[in-house]
Write a protein that holds these residues in place. Structure first.
Motif, mmCIF file in Angstrom:
data_model
loop_
_atom_site.group_PDB
_atom_site.id
_atom_site.type_symbol
_atom_site.label_atom_id
_atom_site.label_comp_id
_atom_site.label_asym_id
_atom_site.label_seq_id
_atom_site.Cartn_x
_atom_site.Cartn_y
_atom_site.Cartn_z
ATOM 1 N N ARG A 235 28.822 0.240 17.696
ATOM 2 C CA ARG A 235 28.086 0.995 18.699
ATOM 3 C C ARG A 235 27.893 0.115 19.937
ATOM 4 N N ASP A 245 33.621 7.450 14.947
ATOM 5 C CA ASP A 245 34.437 8.139 15.954
ATOM 6 C C ASP A 245 35.223 9.215 15.210
ATOM 7 N N TYR A 276 30.976 11.431 18.526
ATOM 8 C CA TYR A 276 30.439 10.160 18.056
ATOM 9 C C TYR A 276 29.253 10.504 17.154
ATOM 10 N N LEU A 287 31.941 14.766 22.786
ATOM 11 C CA LEU A 287 32.787 14.183 23.816
ATOM 12 C C LEU A 287 33.764 15.183 24.412
ATOM 13 N N TYR A 305 31.218 7.270 27.504
ATOM 14 C CA TYR A 305 30.069 6.970 26.664
ATOM 15 C C TYR A 305 28.842 6.791 27.535
ATOM 16 N N TYR A 351 35.304 1.816 25.854
ATOM 17 C CA TYR A 351 34.000 2.173 26.395
ATOM 18 C C TYR A 351 33.880 1.826 27.886
#
Length: 356
Positions: A235, A245, A276, A287, A305, A351
């Protein structure tokens, strides 16, 4: 000579004249003999009838005496003890007179008179007095009432026993029916459980090495997890926490049966969703979602994210069901950093959206 001749002629004439008179007298005397014979026969028949009547009366008197003795014994057994004072006016009742057979012919001859007198004497000997008749009738009525009461009591007891027996039989039948129904229900439940277990085992064997794992069915769609692309990743902004994921495929169930997923057969139209999932915090982040017809293109536009996009699970929602099913399939987060299958470079590219 003339004298003797005349005498002979006169005698012959008288003989000739007396012959019709003798025949007439004989003919007149013959009916009297027949009547006497008939009268004798009738007298004998009357005697026989009288004797038969006497025998019948004596037999009936004996039978009645026996019946009276039995009734007296029964009454003495059933009746309570009474005083031994005996009233001199009341005598023991005799048997009621029996009906005598009426003779077919009335004979007034002197021979029939003694038989009639004997029958009258027998009737007079068995006929009870007036006071004795009333006492006998009262006792007979009392005995009959007691017998009727006992018979009614026996009938009531028998009816009560029959009703109790019927109630017990009904209770037993209900108990047997309930036990049979319970047994059949348990058998049906056991058979359904065995069938469900076998189906689950077949599904597990079929999907053991499959790419798409069946999660659940809801709203006409079957949800599958892409086991090849679903993985544990660290994370962001946390050194010890991991998240999942997950890629989820939604296939519309148009035939009423789940669509087989073995990695080789692809449905013509389906949906892909990307999530997520934070197992530790029970949060989910959506997402992207895309509708695919045939094969998808590699140009999915997803959200970046953002910690502010984490959503708490709402009980009973689709996200809640996906969270439970996916975390069950993934079987716990990894222990150390870097064991999720992503390197530092992959994390930066994932990310930070920076490509090296």
């Amino acid at each position: 000579m003339k004298r003797w001749r005349g005498l002979a002629l006169g005698t012959l004439t008288m003989l000739l004249l007396s012959a019709p008179i003798a025949e007439t007298v004989e003919a007149a005397a013959r009916p009297a003999t027949v009547e006497e014979r008939d009268a004798a026969r009738a007298a004998k028949a009357a005697e026989r009838a009288e004797r038969q009547a006497q025998r019948a009366a004596a037999k009936e008197a004996r039978r009645q005496a026996i019946a009276d003795a039995k009734a007296a014994r029964a009454a003495a057994k059933a009746a309570p003890p009474r005083s031994t004072t005996v009233t001199p006016e009341v005598s023991a009742p005799s048997a009621p007179p029996a009906p005598t057979a009426k003779p077919a012919l009335t004979d007034t001859s002197p021979a029939a008179a003694p038989a009639s007198e004997a029958a009258s004497a027998a009737e007079a000997s068995v006929a009870p007095t007036g006071t004795g008749t009333s006492t006998y009738a009262a006792r007979q009525k009392e005995i009959a009432d007691r017998q009727a009461a006992r018979a009614a009591e026996r009938a009531d007891r028998q009816q009560a026993r029959a009703e109790a027996k019927a109630d017990r039989a009904a209770v037993k039948a209900d108990r047997r029916a309930a036990l049979a129904a319970d047994k059949a229900e348990r058998r049906a439940d056991a058979a359904a459980a065995r069938a469900e277990k076998k189906a689950a085992q077949r599904q597990h064997r079929r999907e053991k090495n499959a790419r798409y794992k069946t999660l659940f069915e809801d709203n006409g769609f079957t949800y599958y997890m892409d086991a090849q692309n679903t993985r544990w990743v660290p994370r962001p902004y946390s050194n010890k926490e991991f998240m999942i994921d997950a890629w989820v495929r939604l296939v519309e169930n148009t035939t009423g049966a789940p669509v087989g997923e073995d990695g080789k057969i692809r449905p013509a139209r389906y949906f892909l969703e990307h999530y997520y999932i934070s197992e530790a915090r029970r949060e989910v982040m959506f997402l992207a979602e895309l509708e695919v017809t045939g094969r998808p293109n590699n140009d999915v536009k997803e959200r970046t994210y953002d910690p502010r996009r984490w959503e708490k699970l709402v009980p009973g929602s689709i996200e809640d069901a996906l969270y439970e099913a996916i975390t069950k399939e993934m079987r716990g987060a990894p222990k150390g950093p870097g064991s999720g299958g992503m390197s530092l470079r992959d994390m930066i590219e994932e990310y930070a959206r920076i490509s090296f």
